[in-house]
Every structure is written in structure tokens, then in C-alpha cells.
Design a protein around this motif. Structure first.
Motif, PDB file in Angstrom:
ATOM      1  N   ILE A 168       0.869  -1.176   0.000  1.00 28.98           N
ATOM      2  CA  ILE A 168       0.000   0.000   0.000  1.00 28.98           C
ATOM      3  C   ILE A 168       0.903   1.221   0.000  1.00 28.98           C
ATOM      4  O   ILE A 168       1.736   1.376   0.902  1.00 28.98           O
ATOM      5  N   CYS A 169       0.760   2.071  -1.002  1.00 23.49           N
ATOM      6  CA  CYS A 169       1.656   3.219  -1.136  1.00 23.49           C
ATOM      7  C   CYS A 169       0.904   4.419  -1.695  1.00 23.49           C
ATOM      8  O   CYS A 169      -0.297   4.363  -1.954  1.00 23.49           O
ATOM      9  N   GLY A 170       1.635   5.505  -1.889  1.00 22.78           N
ATOM     10  CA  GLY A 170       1.082   6.720  -2.479  1.00 22.78           C
ATOM     11  C   GLY A 170       2.053   7.246  -3.519  1.00 22.78           C
ATOM     12  O   GLY A 170       2.455   6.531  -4.413  1.00 22.78           O
ATOM     13  N   HIS A 217      -1.859   8.226  -8.315  1.00 25.05           N
ATOM     14  CA  HIS A 217      -2.572   7.382  -9.278  1.00 25.05           C
ATOM     15  C   HIS A 217      -3.211   6.235  -8.505  1.00 25.05           C
ATOM     16  O   HIS A 217      -2.590   5.202  -8.276  1.00 25.05           O
ATOM     17  N   ALA A 218      -4.474   6.434  -8.092  1.00 23.72           N
ATOM     18  CA  ALA A 218      -5.152   5.473  -7.229  1.00 23.72           C
ATOM     19  C   ALA A 218      -5.558   4.221  -7.999  1.00 23.72           C
ATOM     20  O   ALA A 218      -6.134   4.307  -9.082  1.00 23.72           O
ATOM     21  N   VAL A 219      -5.282   3.056  -7.401  1.00 19.97           N
ATOM     22  CA  VAL A 219      -5.632   1.804  -8.072  1.00 19.97           C
ATOM     23  C   VAL A 219      -5.518   0.647  -7.078  1.00 19.97           C
ATOM     24  O   VAL A 219      -4.755   0.713  -6.109  1.00 19.97           O
ATOM     25  N   ILE A 220      -6.295  -0.391  -7.307  1.00 24.14           N
ATOM     26  CA  ILE A 220      -6.135  -1.673  -6.621  1.00 24.14           C
ATOM     27  C   ILE A 220      -6.033  -2.729  -7.714  1.00 24.14           C
ATOM     28  O   ILE A 220      -6.958  -2.879  -8.512  1.00 24.14           O
ATOM     29  N   ASP A 236      -4.568  10.605  -4.112  1.00 27.06           N
ATOM     30  CA  ASP A 236      -4.178  11.912  -3.570  1.00 27.06           C
ATOM     31  C   ASP A 236      -5.410  12.717  -3.191  1.00 27.06           C
ATOM     32  O   ASP A 236      -6.544  12.352  -3.504  1.00 27.06           O
ATOM     33  N   TRP A 237      -5.151  13.868  -2.520  1.00 29.74           N
ATOM     34  CA  TRP A 237      -6.198  14.837  -2.176  1.00 29.74           C
ATOM     35  C   TRP A 237      -5.863  16.196  -2.785  1.00 29.74           C
ATOM     36  O   TRP A 237      -6.099  17.248  -2.186  1.00 29.74           O
ATOM     37  N   GLU A 240     -11.425  -1.279  -0.368  1.00 30.36           N
ATOM     38  CA  GLU A 240     -12.296  -0.458  -1.197  1.00 30.36           C
ATOM     39  C   GLU A 240     -11.589   0.860  -1.498  1.00 30.36           C
ATOM     40  O   GLU A 240     -11.008   1.486  -0.612  1.00 30.36           O
ATOM     41  N   LEU A 241     -11.613   1.259  -2.743  1.00 29.67           N
ATOM     42  CA  LEU A 241     -11.068   2.552  -3.152  1.00 29.67           C
ATOM     43  C   LEU A 241     -12.223   3.536  -3.265  1.00 29.67           C
ATOM     44  O   LEU A 241     -13.118   3.355  -4.086  1.00 29.67           O
TER      45      LEU A 241
END
Length: 267
Positions: free
Chosen positions: A200-202, A206-209, A222-223, A239-240
Motif C-alpha cells: 500500500i503506497c502513495g 494514481h489510485a488503483v487496486i 491523492d487529495w 475499497e477505493l
């Protein structure tokens, strides 16, 4: 709207101190989402931008106070610094107002699977080997965000839907050098070396599972633009969540971007 409770929440890349940070969206998100543990996966405070020019409106204090209140109420809050808030890397194991600082951590899910949690900048060749280039890229991203604000205003007046120029520009560059795919592969390899089932990283916004050769790769996003967080349910599924509206002041238009192994639920 009812508050949703999770086992764990993972949030990264808020960039408090940057004019692009959507701190008000994060405050609203935290009103309706609680967890036994909140993991801050780096770049929560943007030290790079604060060094260039100080920008710290009240909403930034509100985010900090909200997290401190959560810690006082019994929520475990862990802060894993990133490259923009690397000054905190000098304090591993320390507690600030009940918030733990850790360089990285191994998170054990409710289902027994282990996840390596880290910001990820140490696997970004640009940040690691070309500091000046990284700063220049950060400045260019700032400019793209400013262009994005102007374009968004024009599109609103024309009745057109929101479109992110800055996200598009960033993805064009990074796709050109296959950056995102290479980053994901290297970070997944690190998890494999550590004996973890996933990571789990940042860092790359680029949000993804997704699954990568037997390793689950999870990026919190990100925010600044996407306003995403990762939530772990009591059964260990992830859950994303994309929080793309201020629910307390405008109609709720929340989207669950990805929810593996579970039926979709309303946010």
C-alpha cells in the motif's frame, strides 16, 4: 448521511500548504468515515512548497486538529512520511499528540494477509537520483494546477463537465516513459522481498487496486485532484473511495471507484 466505519483507512498526498490541496474535501470525508486505524501514507504536509512560500489557511489547521481528535478518541493514527514531508523521517518511533511516526510498516489485514505500507518515493528514480529535476517537476505541476483552475472555471461557464488538465498532462508525460507501470512493478517487488502479500503506497497520485504477479498493489491516490482513500473492511477486503463532493453543503455525488470481492455499497 450515515457515518461509515472501517477497520483501517489509508490516506496520502494531501499536500497541506499547497494551494491545490483539497483540505475541505478531506475534512468532509473524515466527518463520514471513521476507522480503528488511520494510516497517513506520506506527503500529508507539503514542506517543499512551504519552504518556497508560506501558505497555511485555517482549513489546514482543521485537518490537523481532526486527526489529533481522532487519536485522542482512541483511533490509532500512524504517519509514514513521504518526500514532501521528509523532515519527519528524523523522528521514527516518536509520538506527536498521539500520532505515531514510522518510516514504513507491515499491516496485517483482517484476513491475515500482510501488506507493506510505505510512501514509495524511494523507488522514484527522479526523486532519488535527480533532486533538482524533482523540484523542477514539482514547479511544473504547480503551473499545471493553475492552468487547471482557469480551464475548470471556463468549462463550468460553458456548461461542460469537469476535466483535469493537470492530471492529463501528468499522465501523458509518465505514460511516455512508462513511469507508472515501472513504479508499480518495483514497489510490488519490494513487497515480495519483504514476504508481504501486498503493498500500500502513495506518491504518484494514481489510485488503483490491482494484482501484479501474485502481489496486490494498492495506491491511495491523492487529495489534490482525485480525492481518494483506501478503506479496509472488517473482513479484510479493500475499497477505493473517491470523495468528489462536499456532502454537507451540496448534493452527494460520491463514487466508489473499485471495490473487489464485495457488492457495491452507497458511500
Amino acid at each position: 448521511m450515515d457515518t461509515r466505519h472501517f477497520r483501517t483507512l489509508f490516506i496520502s498526498d494531501v499536500h497541506l500548504g499547497s494551494k491545490a490541496a483539497k483540505a475541505d474535501f478531506l475534512i468532509d470525508f473524515l466527518r463520514y468515515h471513521e476507522a480503528d486505524t488511520i494510516v497517513l501514507v506520506g506527503d500529508i504536509v507539503d514542506g517543499w512548497r512551504l519552504k518556497r512560500s508560506w501558505y497555511w489557511p485555517q482549513v489546514c489547521n482543521d485537518v490537523v486538529q481532526k486527526l489529533l481528535r481522532q487519536a485522542r478518541k482512541g483511533t490509532r493514527v500512524v504517519y509514514i512520511p513521504g518526500n514532501h514531508d521528509e523532515f519527519l523521517r528524523d523522528f521514527p518511533g516518536m509520538h506527536f499528540g498521539g500520532i505515531e511516526v514510522a518510516e514504513r510498516m507491515m499491516h496485517e489485514g483482517a484476513d491475515g494477509k500482510k501488506y507493506l505500507v510505505l510512501h514509495g518515493d524511494e523507488f522514484d528514480v527522479v526523486v532519488r537520483n535527480a533532486r533538482l529535476l524533482a523540484y523542477l517537476g514539482d514547479w511544473a505541476y504547480d503551473m499545471a494546477i493553475r492552468i487547471n483552475i482557469v480551464l475548470a472555471a471556463i468549462r463550468r461557464r460553458m456548461g461542460m463537465p469537469y476535466w483535469s488538465f493537470s492530471a492529463w498532462a501528468k499522465l501523458q508525460v509518465k505514460h511516455a516513459v512508462n513511469f507508472i507501470g515501472e513504479f508499480q512493478r518495483v514497489v510490488a517487488d519490494e513487497a515480495r522481498k519483504c514476504g508481504a502479500d501486498g503493498v500500500i503506497c502513495g506518491h504518484i497520485h494514481h489510485a488503483v487496486i490491482e494484482e501484479m504477479d501474485g502481489v496486490r498493489y494498492i495506491n491511495t491516490g491523492d487529495w489534490v485532484e482525485s480525492c481518494t482513500a483506501i478503506a479496509e473492511h472488517e473482513d479484510g477486503t479493500f475499497e477505493l473511495i473517491t470523495w468528489n463532493a462536499i456532502a454537507s453543503t451540496e448534493p452527494v455525488t460520491l463514487k466508489l471507484t473499485h471495490q473487489p470481492e464485495r457488492a457495491p455499497q452507497a458511500a
